[in-house]
Enzyme design. Structure first.
Site, mmCIF file in Angstrom:
data_model
loop_
_atom_site.group_PDB
_atom_site.id
_atom_site.type_symbol
_atom_site.label_atom_id
_atom_site.label_comp_id
_atom_site.label_asym_id
_atom_site.label_seq_id
_atom_site.Cartn_x
_atom_site.Cartn_y
_atom_site.Cartn_z
ATOM 1 N N SER A 241 -2.568 -27.081 14.016
ATOM 2 C CA SER A 241 -2.821 -27.172 12.576
ATOM 3 C C SER A 241 -4.306 -27.321 12.323
ATOM 4 O O SER A 241 -5.095 -27.604 13.236
ATOM 5 C CB SER A 241 -2.080 -28.372 11.973
ATOM 6 O OG SER A 241 -2.807 -29.573 12.187
ATOM 7 N N ASP A 242 -4.716 -27.142 11.086
ATOM 8 C CA ASP A 242 -6.054 -27.538 10.689
ATOM 9 C C ASP A 242 -5.987 -29.005 10.241
ATOM 10 O O ASP A 242 -4.928 -29.631 10.231
ATOM 11 C CB ASP A 242 -6.582 -26.619 9.583
ATOM 12 C CG ASP A 242 -8.103 -26.525 9.573
ATOM 13 O OD1 ASP A 242 -8.761 -27.444 10.106
ATOM 14 O OD2 ASP A 242 -8.641 -25.554 9.019
ATOM 15 N N TRP A 243 -7.124 -29.508 9.850
ATOM 16 C CA TRP A 243 -7.323 -30.933 9.565
ATOM 17 C C TRP A 243 -6.306 -31.465 8.543
ATOM 18 O O TRP A 243 -6.283 -31.024 7.402
ATOM 19 C CB TRP A 243 -8.741 -31.118 9.050
ATOM 20 C CG TRP A 243 -9.233 -32.516 8.887
ATOM 21 C CD1 TRP A 243 -9.097 -33.296 7.777
ATOM 22 C CD2 TRP A 243 -9.970 -33.288 9.843
ATOM 23 N NE1 TRP A 243 -9.698 -34.515 7.977
ATOM 24 C CE2 TRP A 243 -10.250 -34.540 9.248
ATOM 25 C CE3 TRP A 243 -10.412 -33.056 11.145
ATOM 26 C CZ2 TRP A 243 -10.965 -35.544 9.900
ATOM 27 C CZ3 TRP A 243 -11.129 -34.053 11.803
ATOM 28 C CH2 TRP A 243 -11.394 -35.291 11.186
#
Length: 790
Positions: free
Chosen positions: A340-342
């Site tokens: 995932s991203d942040w």
């Protein structure tokens, strides 16, 4: 093979589709056979051998699961649920640091993370880039604790090394992707990736969250500078070159890293232009424009993928099994790790509101196909996923699949044998030859947009006035991800980085440069019109450095593309002095300046040229380098008239109302591919080896290019096609191949391209990649010929 002899309205199509192997994937028959125009590799591009796409579509998807490995299977069989979930958890370095200290590990916190929660990955820095010694201290501390865990599974550290290892203090940085796309030089992109991999691995970091493969078709988007521009062929060609530089450079694990193709999928086309906001993309456009770079990246060997933080047509990508499993795994055949991203898993609950609880958000993301969550600051993902497995909401088999991918990545990178940073590699960084590559990249990226009456190059005997907000700041030269996330802390830049004022002074002497510009972008001194007019009296020319301050992601959001009024006022004031006015643009996206462009004698686009950008700008302005960059995007004339070069003709003209207000046709400030030189070039004798061809034929296209001027120079040679008639409205033109040739005055070379019917394909209304029989225009420069597919 599936052939559709009828149009979508049930009537016979005037041109029978030559469609490629496909399978239906939705009830609406959004079928696709991906892979047309797949990059043929980062082959050496000689002066007469072009980059062209020849790889055929893939007939069947590869399995989504990596090949079974006994060592990994034995390890998984010995792992508890908690240990497995820990491998899927990624935390930021802040969680293991002491108090507010920047680079000191708190051993108690670290033990909690690795021993109690079994966390498998850590990322990021706190506040600034670290020295090589700090990196080694931090990573050795992590691995010291890992060695004391039950299974001793190595931690994989990840970082955003976007244009060089930008979180290694003192290192050389390189132009952002938007500038590298202007070079039209895949070999140079590959070389930069190799250097970045070397310096990242020397720090002890084996995983790089790069390259950005989002196609840049929304110039408001604040991450536009991280893209390779608006054209799908350029993006996938240069993106694949970068991935091979990171992963397939043939130099072994000490000099390579795992790449992360990002951000899958459609992230760069938000309707509002704001970061992490929804995109609305028709399936046909999604597959023809935004998906091919990821297919090329998979074929190039990308080990990991990072997911789009936003949503497509109302569906958050992090929660979509259609995007993360059906397309990414089953269609593209990707077998690596999806991260995932942040903080994006919890946002399925807090932002997108498709999950009623944080726990449901975790279930949704994992079932969609996510392998690792960049949580990044707490243990919520871990706690929820352990609970979901133990209660039976998610099967342990599903968890095993992700853990197997993660462990396979760690084994591929050699982490089970050597996870610690090697002290000997400290001597491989900060090499002078890296500086030369950075300078060459900046030189090849700089794009001369306008040069009335050959005002450029300037004479070195000239006295010049240098003004504007980007003239004396390092941030504007570097942009995002430059020693800090935002790139705006001037104290973090190494001494070798120079501002434009410093670069010009080094070129012609301080006594020939007048400037009152300061580093603070917003300072009034950068916009003092009255002072500019006074200083201009002592100068023979005025160099106005305009554009944007450094920014990254959401802090770079703007509401329109127009350049700020206080910058436009500088141009008007400069024109009033009667002196030649040269605009140098340091910006990550095209800022509209049409109201003052006629007042400028020359316009130079420098993008974000990084460490040696000022030197490169000086070399171009004073003629020590003949510019050869070309635009990787369409530079709009108006904020409300943003079209890409491959627009549909119907978007720009109404033939039935020729005098309608605003009917100017396609009317950008400067077109995609535009770029001037201090010499002149001429194309001639565009030919094909056959005028009619079939689906099984290769078509050889040749053209001659001559340097008709008095200076040596390089010329980007680009082959475009136009489908004269198609079952859906054809694009005005599409780039199919490109190369760059170097020519001495009077020298002529013949350039050849090889394409096939598949390279001329598009995605039709039924979701198929097709090349339909009929006539195609092939164009290079002002040359055009017609070929017919039978």
């Amino acid at each position: 093979m599936h052939t559709l002899p009828f149009g979508t309205n049930g009537k016979p199509s005037p041109r029978i589709n030559q469609s490629y192997t496909m399978r239906y994937i939705t009830p609406l028959a959004l079928a696709v056979a991906l892979g047309v125009q797949a990059c043929s590799g980062t082959q050496a591009v000689s002066t007469n051998q072009a980059v062209a796409s020849t790889t055929p579509p893939t007939a069947a998807p590869a399995p989504a699961e990596p090949a079974r490995d006994k060592q990994i299977d034995d390890l998984i069989s010995n792992m508890t649920v908690e240990e497995k979930v820990g491998q899927m958890t990624q935390l930021t370095i802040d969680v293991i640091l002491k108090g507010n200290e920047v680079a000191t590990v708190d051993t108690a916190k670290l033990r909690n993370v690795l021993v109690n929660y079994h966390v498998g990955s850590i990322l990021n820095v706190r506040n600034r880039a670290y020295t090589i010694d700090e990196w080694h201290q931090i990573l050795n501390a992590i691995h010291d604790v890992t060695d004391k865990t039950r299974l001793k599974i190595p931690v994989i550290y990840g970082i955003d090394a976007i244009h060089g290892n930008n979180y290694l203090a003192g290192t050389t940085l390189y132009p952002h992707n938007i500038g590298m796309a202007a070079t039209r030089n895949p070999e140079l992109v590959n070389r930069l990736a190799q250097i970045t991999a070397l310096e990242t691995r020397a720090a002890g970091i084996p995983w790089n969250f790069d390259p950005v493969l989002d196609v840049g078709r929304q110039p408001l988007w604040p991450r536009f500078e991280e893209t390779f521009g608006e054209d799908v062929f350029v993006v996938k060609t240069l993106g694949a070159a970068a991935i091979r530089g990171y992963e397939q450079n043939g130099k072994g694990p000490d000099f390579s890293v795992a790449a992360s193709m990002k951000h899958f999928l459609g992230y760069s086309y938000p309707a509002t232009g704001k970061d992490r906001t929804p995109s609305y993309i028709p399936e046909q456009m999604l597959r023809e424009i935004f998906l091919p770079p990821f297919k090329a990246a998979v074929e190039a060997g990308a080990s990991t993928v990072m997911i789009n933080s936003g949503e497509i047509n109302g569906v958050p990508v992090h929660g979509s099994k259609y995007y993360l499993t059906q397309i990414l795994r089953n269609e593209l055949g990707f077998q690596g790790v999806a991260v995932s991203d942040w903080e994006d898993v919890i946002r399925l609950h807090t932002r997108h509101r498709v999950a009623a609880t944080p726990k449901e958000a975790v279930r949704m993301a994992v079932e969609a196909g996510l392998d690792m969550s960049m949580v990044p600051t707490d243990f919520s993902f871990y706690d929820h996923l352990v609970a979901l497995v133990k209660e039976g909401s998610i099967s342990e088999e599903r968890i095993n699949l992700s853990v197997r991918r993660i462990l396979a990545l760690k084994k591929k990178l050699g982490l089970f044998e050597q996870v610690r940073p090697k002290a000997a590699l400290k001597t491989t960084i900060h090499k002078p030859e890296f500086d030369q590559v950075s300078l060459q990249s900046a030189l090849e990226s700089i794009t001369l947009l306008k040069n009335n009456n050959q005002v450029l190059p300037l004479k070195k005997s000239s006295k010049i006035l240098v003004a504007g907000p980007t003239a004396n700041t390092l941030g504007a030269l570097h942009g995002s991800w430059s020693y800090t996330w935002q790139g705006n802390d001037e104290s973090q830049y190494p001494a070798k980085a120079k501002t434009v004022v410093q670069g010009l002074s080094a070129k012609i002497g301080k006594d020939r440069v007048i400037s009152r510009s300061v580093a603070d972008f917003t300072h009034a001194a950068n916009y003092n019109v009255a002072q500019l007019k006074k200083d201009a009296a002592q100068a023979q020319a005025i160099v106005l450095c305009l554009g944007e301050k450094a920014y990254a992601e959401s802090p770079g959001v703007i509401d329109d593309l127009d350049l700020e009024e206080n910058q436009l006022a500088l141009v008007r004031a400069a024109k009033e002095t009667g002196k030649p006015v040269i605009i140098v643009l340091l910006e990550g996206r095209p800022r509209v300046l049409s109201s003052v462009e006629p007042l400028a004698d020359a316009v130079v686009m420098a993008y974000r040229p990084a460490t040696f950008g000022a030197t490169a700008i000086a070399d171009v302005l004073f003629g020590d380098y003949n510019p050869d960059g070309v635009l990787p995007f369409t530079y709009p004339r108006f904020s409300g008239d943003v079209l890409t070069y491959d627009h549909k003709g119907t978007e720009v003209i109404r033939e039935d109302v020729p005098n309608v207000a605003g009917n100017r046709g396609f009317n950008p400030q400067w077109s995609f591919g535009h770029g001037l030189s201090y010499t002149t070039f001429a194309f001639s004798d565009l030919r094909t080896d056959k005028t009619t061809f079939s689906n099984n034929d290769n078509l050889r296209v040749t053209v001659k290019v001559r340097n008709t001027g008095s200076k040596a120079g390089k010329k980007a040679v680009e082959l475009y096609s136009h489908d004269q008639y198609a079952s859906i409205t054809p694009a005005a033109r599409r780039l199919r191949a490109f190369t760059k040739v170097a020519l001495q005055p009077g020298e002529e070379k013949e350039v050849s391209f090889t394409i096939s019917a598949k390279d001329l394909a598009f995605v039709n209304e039924a979701g198929q990649w097709v090349t339909e029989p009929g006539a195609f225009d092939l164009m290079v420069g002002d040359q055009k010929t017609v070929v017919t597919l039978q």
